[in-house]
Enzyme design. Structure first.
Site, PDB file in Angstrom:
ATOM      1  N   GLU A   1      -5.757 -38.018 132.492  1.00 25.37           N
ATOM      2  CA  GLU A   1      -7.134 -38.083 132.981  1.00 25.37           C
ATOM      3  C   GLU A   1      -7.868 -39.323 132.427  1.00 25.37           C
ATOM      4  O   GLU A   1      -8.988 -39.227 131.915  1.00 25.37           O
ATOM      5  CB  GLU A   1      -7.903 -36.805 132.634  1.00 25.37           C
ATOM      6  CG  GLU A   1      -7.280 -35.546 133.233  1.00 25.37           C
ATOM      7  CD  GLU A   1      -8.081 -34.287 132.938  1.00 25.37           C
ATOM      8  OE1 GLU A   1      -8.908 -34.306 131.998  1.00 25.37           O
ATOM      9  OE2 GLU A   1      -7.902 -33.290 133.661  1.00 25.37           O
TER      10      GLU A   1
ATOM     11  N   GLU B   1      -2.405 -29.757 136.466  1.00 21.56           N
ATOM     12  CA  GLU B   1      -2.948 -28.676 135.640  1.00 21.56           C
ATOM     13  C   GLU B   1      -3.828 -27.797 136.509  1.00 21.56           C
ATOM     14  O   GLU B   1      -4.645 -28.292 137.288  1.00 21.56           O
ATOM     15  CB  GLU B   1      -3.802 -29.224 134.484  1.00 21.56           C
ATOM     16  CG  GLU B   1      -3.081 -30.072 133.466  1.00 21.56           C
ATOM     17  CD  GLU B   1      -4.037 -30.616 132.409  1.00 21.56           C
ATOM     18  OE1 GLU B   1      -5.102 -29.997 132.180  1.00 21.56           O
ATOM     19  OE2 GLU B   1      -3.734 -31.675 131.825  1.00 21.56           O
TER      20      GLU B   1
END
Length: 484
Positions: free
Chosen positions: A113, A256
């Protein structure tokens, strides 16, 4: 070693990335109580999980995964992107673990991220250069056709009021164009992390039923399409954003997704089970989404495999409770992963510390306990005591006991760690209350580490029990008792 890797690569080239989509898991290791990697791998195998994502290139985990056939994604932490040597990384973390009988590493996640808004752009300029260098190193090692580079992105990388109008954040347009062009030319998927729980947690106006998969009374209407769950809406927003860059058919992997079981209002066992089972059923139905009908994500990695009690709680106390298994590999709730088992199977051969706990001394004045509580909870995990947590309904003395015990187990039951200036004491009676579990730590040092202390304490326990029983018989008049 490189030639062996090359042969391994050529022999499997034809089946690379042509396997059916599957449910994988994220294996995080930010825990005070770590299971042995071999125990975790046995847990994966027992539950027929064939894909696992690591957040680094942990050598112990990779060694344990060798020869298992489990497909692996390894990660490069954001902090390493500006300084790491791609050749050295490939040599140390791929070449020496791959080959015949080795680890089946399929992906390298370049950062995690890195475009997250809260990072303020500090990592984003390193991503594409790191990928280009790493790709060259993979080519030199004859691994480029087998190991694919990806960049797990948070869903905040794109935005829109309705899915069909999805677009990447304006400041990311240039770098995302470079990124998806690279991914496309190297046959790599776009990896995204999607968290409906965080949407619900961070927005009091977010419709609760929209976070799940059982239909919603507040669907999002987008032209001819109606969205009844947040996952589909989020996924199609990404599809639209990719289409605006000319890559509307790019494969998408969910890096995720999950639901926590503790540490916040709405984070509980029931909600986690309903969300994860609904997600799995939705994926396995192959319905897809309005913009990709009949085409679900290529792969989905549940977050996560195990609870991680040492994670930062900056996003929220729930951060330590995402696991479908507790820290010791025990299933938290019934879940059918659609992989052949009807329910989750627990980890076996887990080596626990002796069955004893540290609690607040029942006869001591606790008015001076505040500093001890701060010490215990600054080092151990007390997040379940907060609002919405499974232990938030305990009384004052039980709160103290929970904090004391968390610290005591963290210190591997060191005798002095239960002193707290005389305010703590060791007990053999499990102080757990309802859903509030007072843990016993685990050890990775094998069976012998806890056997001798356990035997000694068991003898003490039996002796104390005999004394208590004898005294009770004295009081009942069953025996004549003499005290010298």
């Amino acid at each position: 070693m490189a030639s062996g890797v090359a042969l391994f690569t050529l022999s499997l080239l034809l089946v690379t990335h042509q396997v059916q989509s599957a449910i994988g898991v994220n294996w995080g290791t930010v825990s005070f109580h770590k299971l042995r990697p071999s125990t975790v791998v046995d847990l994966l195998k027992a539950n027929k999980i064939t894909k696992v994502k690591l957040f680094d290139a942990n050598p112990d985990a990779l060694r344990a995964l060798m020869g298992t056939g489990i497909q692996v994604m390894i990660g490069i932490p954001n902090e390493m992107l500006s300084t790491f040597s791609s050749d050295l990384f490939v040599q140390q973390n791929l070449s020496r673990f791959m080959g015949k009988g080795g680890a089946d590493i399929r992906y390298i996640a370049v950062g995690n991220e890195p475009f997250l808004t809260s990072y303020g752009g500090q990592f984003q300029n390193y991503v594409v250069p790191a990928m280009l260098n790493l790709q060259q190193s993979l080519v030199k090692a004859n691994l480029a056709s087998y190991v694919k580079l990806v960049v797990p992105c948070n869903a905040d990388a794109y935005e829109s009021n309705v899915p069909s109008q999805g677009m990447f954040r304006p400041e990311l347009t240039q770098i995302m164009t470079q990124l998806v062009s690279f991914l496309n030319s190297n046959v790599s998927p776009f990896v995204v992390n999607i968290y409906p729980f965080l949407s619900l947690y961070g927005n009091s106006d977010f419709p609760q039923d929209y976070a799940f998969f059982e239909g919603s009374s507040h669907p999002v209407l987008d032209g001819p399409n109606a969205y009844y769950n947040a996952f589909d809406g989020n996924f199609d927003t990404l599809v639209a954003a990719l289409a605006k860059l000319g890559y509307g058919q790019m494969p998408i992997v969910i890096g995720e997704i999950g639901w926590p079981t503790d540490g916040a209002v709405g984070a509980n066992l029931t909600a986690a089970r309903v969300f994860n089972q609904g997600l799995i059923n939705h994926l396995l139905s192959n319905k897809g989404t309005p913009l990709r009908p009949g085409s679900p994500p290529a792969d989905v990695y549940l977050f996560g495999l195990l609870d991680e009690g040492a994670k930062s709680t900056l996003p929220g106390n729930f951060e330590r409770h995402w696991g479908i298994f507790s820290f010791d590999g025990q299933a938290k709730y019934r879940l059918n992963l659609g992989l052949g088992n009807r329910g989750l199977k627990n980890a076996e051969n887990v080596q626990y510390l002796p069955s004893r706990w540290c609690v607040a001394h029942p006869s001591r004045d606790m008015t001076q306990v505040a500093d001890h509580l701060r010490l215990a909870c600054s080092q151990a995990d007390c997040t379940t005591l907060n609002d919405g947590g499974s232990c938030s309904q305990l009384g004052e003395k039980e709160n103290i006991s929970y904090a004391f015990n968390s610290y005591y187990q963290l210190q591997m039951q060191n005798e002095k760690s239960c002193d707290f200036d005389g305010l703590g004491m060791v007990t053999f009676l499990d102080p757990s209350v309802g859903d509030c579990r007072f843990l016993v730590g685990v050890t990775d040092k094998g069976v012998s580490s806890g056997a001798e202390p356990m035997a000694r304490w068991s003898i003490y326990h039996i002796c104390i029990g005999v004394v208590v029983w004898a005294l009770s018989q004295c009081k009942a008049g069953e025996f004549q008792c003499y005290f010298l």
